[in-house]
Design a protein around this motif. Structure first.
Motif, PDB file in Angstrom:
ATOM      1  N   VAL A 101      31.160  27.765 -11.899  1.00 44.26           N
ATOM      2  CA  VAL A 101      30.358  26.601 -11.356  1.00 44.26           C
ATOM      3  C   VAL A 101      29.070  26.642 -11.820  1.00 44.26           C
ATOM      4  O   VAL A 101      28.288  27.476 -12.278  1.00 44.26           O
ATOM      5  N   SER A 102      28.574  25.203 -11.638  1.00 47.32           N
ATOM      6  CA  SER A 102      27.145  25.092 -11.806  1.00 47.32           C
ATOM      7  C   SER A 102      26.407  25.365 -10.848  1.00 47.32           C
ATOM      8  O   SER A 102      26.727  25.635  -9.586  1.00 47.32           O
ATOM      9  N   ALA A 103      24.977  25.079 -11.085  1.00 48.83           N
ATOM     10  CA  ALA A 103      23.895  25.044  -9.649  1.00 48.83           C
ATOM     11  C   ALA A 103      24.411  23.689  -8.865  1.00 48.83           C
ATOM     12  O   ALA A 103      24.950  22.736  -9.601  1.00 48.83           O
ATOM     13  N   THR A 104      23.897  23.864  -7.494  1.00 47.75           N
ATOM     14  CA  THR A 104      23.924  22.779  -6.846  1.00 47.75           C
ATOM     15  C   THR A 104      23.135  21.374  -7.521  1.00 47.75           C
ATOM     16  O   THR A 104      22.178  21.706  -8.258  1.00 47.75           O
ATOM     17  N   THR A 109      19.080  21.303  -8.884  1.00 48.26           N
ATOM     18  CA  THR A 109      18.348  22.455  -8.652  1.00 48.26           C
ATOM     19  C   THR A 109      18.150  23.141  -9.930  1.00 48.26           C
ATOM     20  O   THR A 109      16.953  23.577  -9.867  1.00 48.26           O
ATOM     21  N   THR A 110      18.700  22.971 -10.928  1.00 45.10           N
ATOM     22  CA  THR A 110      18.233  23.557 -12.479  1.00 45.10           C
ATOM     23  C   THR A 110      16.822  22.823 -12.678  1.00 45.10           C
ATOM     24  O   THR A 110      15.816  23.571 -13.089  1.00 45.10           O
ATOM     25  N   ARG A 111      16.815  21.520 -12.514  1.00 46.27           N
ATOM     26  CA  ARG A 111      15.653  20.676 -12.864  1.00 46.27           C
ATOM     27  C   ARG A 111      14.472  21.027 -11.855  1.00 46.27           C
ATOM     28  O   ARG A 111      13.423  21.143 -12.282  1.00 46.27           O
ATOM     29  N   GLY A 126      19.688  29.226 -10.023  1.00 45.67           N
ATOM     30  CA  GLY A 126      20.653  27.964  -9.330  1.00 45.67           C
ATOM     31  C   GLY A 126      22.160  28.557  -9.388  1.00 45.67           C
ATOM     32  O   GLY A 126      22.662  28.317  -8.264  1.00 45.67           O
ATOM     33  N   GLU A 127      22.562  28.736 -10.668  1.00 51.80           N
ATOM     34  CA  GLU A 127      24.052  29.187 -10.676  1.00 51.80           C
ATOM     35  C   GLU A 127      24.136  30.648  -9.815  1.00 51.80           C
ATOM     36  O   GLU A 127      25.371  30.712  -9.449  1.00 51.80           O
ATOM     37  N   GLN A 128      23.142  31.616 -10.087  1.00 53.44           N
ATOM     38  CA  GLN A 128      23.408  32.591  -9.600  1.00 53.44           C
ATOM     39  C   GLN A 128      23.669  32.539  -7.927  1.00 53.44           C
ATOM     40  O   GLN A 128      24.459  33.294  -7.200  1.00 53.44           O
ATOM     41  N   GLY A 186      27.979  29.518 -14.091  1.00 54.38           N
ATOM     42  CA  GLY A 186      28.057  29.124 -15.548  1.00 54.38           C
ATOM     43  C   GLY A 186      26.513  29.148 -16.211  1.00 54.38           C
ATOM     44  O   GLY A 186      25.576  29.631 -15.224  1.00 54.38           O
ATOM     45  N   PHE A 187      26.211  28.738 -17.171  1.00 54.72           N
ATOM     46  CA  PHE A 187      25.208  28.248 -17.735  1.00 54.72           C
ATOM     47  C   PHE A 187      24.346  29.600 -18.324  1.00 54.72           C
ATOM     48  O   PHE A 187      23.413  29.332 -19.232  1.00 54.72           O
ATOM     49  N   TYR A 188      24.500  31.038 -17.818  1.00 56.06           N
ATOM     50  CA  TYR A 188      23.817  32.062 -18.058  1.00 56.06           C
ATOM     51  C   TYR A 188      24.485  33.225 -18.371  1.00 56.06           C
ATOM     52  O   TYR A 188      25.579  33.274 -18.134  1.00 56.06           O
ATOM     53  N   GLY A 239      21.684  26.601 -22.727  1.00 55.36           N
ATOM     54  CA  GLY A 239      21.236  25.492 -22.821  1.00 55.36           C
ATOM     55  C   GLY A 239      21.759  24.386 -21.881  1.00 55.36           C
ATOM     56  O   GLY A 239      22.680  24.831 -21.083  1.00 55.36           O
ATOM     57  N   PHE A 240      20.800  23.379 -21.641  1.00 54.22           N
ATOM     58  CA  PHE A 240      21.362  22.388 -20.557  1.00 54.22           C
ATOM     59  C   PHE A 240      22.733  22.118 -20.801  1.00 54.22           C
ATOM     60  O   PHE A 240      23.400  21.886 -21.732  1.00 54.22           O
ATOM     61  N   GLU A 241      23.294  21.878 -19.399  1.00 57.74           N
ATOM     62  CA  GLU A 241      24.682  21.484 -19.403  1.00 57.74           C
ATOM     63  C   GLU A 241      25.667  22.621 -20.098  1.00 57.74           C
ATOM     64  O   GLU A 241      26.808  22.587 -19.997  1.00 57.74           O
ATOM     65  N   GLY A 242      25.064  24.082 -19.979  1.00 59.35           N
ATOM     66  CA  GLY A 242      25.742  25.021 -20.432  1.00 59.35           C
ATOM     67  C   GLY A 242      26.901  25.417 -19.631  1.00 59.35           C
ATOM     68  O   GLY A 242      27.696  26.388 -20.189  1.00 59.35           O
ATOM     69  N   SER A 243      27.136  25.144 -18.516  1.00 59.74           N
ATOM     70  CA  SER A 243      28.227  25.698 -17.637  1.00 59.74           C
ATOM     71  C   SER A 243      29.699  25.309 -18.569  1.00 59.74           C
ATOM     72  O   SER A 243      30.378  26.150 -18.149  1.00 59.74           O
ATOM     73  N   ASP A 244      29.649  24.268 -19.049  1.00 60.14           N
ATOM     74  CA  ASP A 244      30.827  23.810 -19.768  1.00 60.14           C
ATOM     75  C   ASP A 244      31.132  24.839 -20.994  1.00 60.14           C
ATOM     76  O   ASP A 244      32.144  25.265 -20.938  1.00 60.14           O
ATOM     77  N   TYR A 245      30.260  25.022 -21.368  1.00 62.86           N
ATOM     78  CA  TYR A 245      30.187  26.282 -22.614  1.00 62.86           C
ATOM     79  C   TYR A 245      31.141  27.392 -22.031  1.00 62.86           C
ATOM     80  O   TYR A 245      31.578  28.132 -22.587  1.00 62.86           O
TER      81      TYR A 245
END
Ligand code: ADP
Ligand code: ASP
Ligand code: MG
Length: 453
Positions: A36-39, A42-44, A131-133, A196-198, A210-216
């Motif tokens: 999952v991403s952050a809500t 939130t990252t912004r 945010g993701e944490q 995701g993301f981190y 990187g931004f949008e990194g949860s897909d990765y």
């Protein structure tokens, strides 16, 4: 064991109602691994807080941190209120405590940043990964209220990277090793929920992809465990022929190749992180892009080979671009000229989107950034530099060269009144890039799209 990796983005994680939808989707799978991403937003906000702290505005930064804590507590309260369960008091306590601890850590990072007077890339990653944490832990707890055996797994234990903060490179070998533990979790009947993301580097500091990194993250995990599918659940019913926010007539594609999807993402389609397809492609795992608000919609299936006989498969665009022209001092450039030019770009980690050369100069289209101002100095021994800003890049993906007549008549008639800065095309990659003034980009993209589809 047939594992499906499901990734839910920021819009899917927006509020308690979408959290319920996410958990309902998960419960339809036998062995899901969830990323999952952050809500939403939130990252912004976290990055904004980091920047404020670096400017000495710690109070404002802490205010943002407080609002993030409040919002997450509220989501959990609303969720549990709507989904009564005997364990809810315990769940709520553990959520409140966990968020409090994370926010405490965030506040320490912000205070440190204020003292340093600068937001270092390392600190920016530590702050923006918060945010993701938070979201992954809370969603896993909320799953328990629905009697889903969700289990939070800390992403740092799985996603191992180098130390290139802000755009860390995954260590695939270590990720493969560590993701083996997910099978044990699934075998015991639990559903892993991962932020995701981190990830983390060798020295145990937090890094981001990187931004949008949860897909990765999802595709790295999917490839590591040999998943049956990697599913990117988002707010649109697949990859569209053009960005549906700007092109209401755009339509979802039923199927496309890893190659075309990667090019689309690279050339600006926000629906996927550009690196997402690589791990999936290596293990030939189909990637689906699905709409979490309309799960019955088919979405897009991304596979190795997908043939089409269309003139053009899809288009994407990138704003805020620049063109950089380096002209050699000599009238005809030698063979080392381009090497020297690209060495400077490599040194500054500047990715090139399109290139054109003449006998004594090269023009490069790339994303605009402050670094470009300093480049003329670096090129001083190579040639003179002209920089043009406020450019936009329109990219047509999957162009068929056999239909050159049709292509030129439809596309170039739409471009008639637009001053073009650069055009590049290769038959091999079937990508047509056109650079123009940024202010004309959206209007032109819409026109070209409507001519083609
Ligand atoms: P998430 O939070 O789920 O990661 P994103 O906002 O990152 O969602 O990506 C989904 C958005 O991507 C869509 O809402 C859409 O506006 C945008 N988008 C841009 N180009 C495309 C495209 N070609 N097809 C589908 N969506 C696109
Ligand atoms: N939350 C991160 C971002 O906004 C990663 C992601 O959502 O994919 O970029
Ligand atoms: Mg996204």
């Amino acid at each position: 064991m047939q594992i499906n990796v499901l990734k839910f983005g920021g819009t899917s994680m927006a509020d308690h109602k979408t959290w319920k939808q996410v958990l309902e989707i998960i419960s339809n799978y036998e062995y899901p691994v969830v990323v999952v991403s952050a809500t939403a937003q939130t990252t912004r906000k976290l990055v904004e807080a980091g920047n404020l702290a670096a400017k000495g505005k710690l109070d404002e930064a802490l205010e943002i941190s407080k609002s993030i804590q409040k919002r997450h507590n509220q989501i959990v309260t609303d969720f549990l209120e709507e989904n009564p369960h005997a364990k809810n008091k315990l769940i709520k306590d553990s959520c409140t405590k966990n968020t409090e601890a994370k926010i405490g850590k965030l506040n320490k990072l912000l205070t440190y940043t204020e003292r340093q007077g600068v937001l270092s890339p390392q600190m920016k990653d530590a702050i923006s990964a918060m945010g993701e944490q938070i979201s992954s832990y809370l969603l896993a707890q909320c799953g328990l209220a629905l009697d889903i055996m969700t289990q939070h797994i800390e992403a740092r234990k799985l996603i191992k990277t180098d130390s290139e903060y802000g755009k860390a490179n995954p260590n695939r070998l270590l990720i493969n090793q560590h993701c083996g533990s997910l099978e044990t979790v699934l075998e015991s009947g639990f559903t892993p929920i991962i932020g995701g993301f981190y990830g983390e580097s060798k020295d145990k500091t937090v890094t981001t992809l990187g931004f949008e990194g949860s897909d990765y993250s999802a595709s790295l995990i999917g490839a590591a465990i040999g998943a049956q599918t990697i599913e990117i659940w988002t707010d649109v019913s697949g990859v569209f022929t053009g960005d549906p926010r700007f092109i209401p007539e755009a339509k979802p594609l039923a199927e496309m190749s890893y190659f075309d999807a990667t090019e689309m993402a690279y050339f600006g389609a926000k629906v996927l992180h550009p690196s997402t397809l690589k791990p999936a492609q290596e293990r030939n795992i189909p990637v689906f892009v699905k709409n979490m608000f309309k799960p019955e919609d088919k979405g897009t299936k991304i596979v190795r080979h997908s043939k089409h006989d269309l003139d053009v498969l899809a288009l994407s665009f990138k704003q805020n671009m620049a063109t950089l022209t380096v002209s050699a001092y000599e009238t005809v450039m030698g063979y080392s000229f381009l090497t020297k030019v690209f060495a400077v770009l490599e040194e500054h980690r500047l990715a090139v989107d399109a290139v054109n050369t003449t006998e004594a100069s090269v023009t490069i289209a790339l994303s605009d950034s402050e670094i470009l101002d300093q480049l003329s100095k670096e090129f001083i021994e190579i040639g003179t530099v002209t920089l043009e800003r406020q450019k936009g890049l329109l990219t047509l993906i999957g162009c068929s060269i056999n239909k050159a007549d049709k292509l030129t008549s439809t596309i170039f008639s739409s471009l008639e009144k637009v001053e073009l800065n650069m055009i590049s095309f290769t038959k091999e990659k079937r990508i047509l890039n056109v650079v123009m003034d940024d202010e004309k980009l959206i209007e032109t993209t819409q026109k070209v799209h409507n001519q083609l589809f």
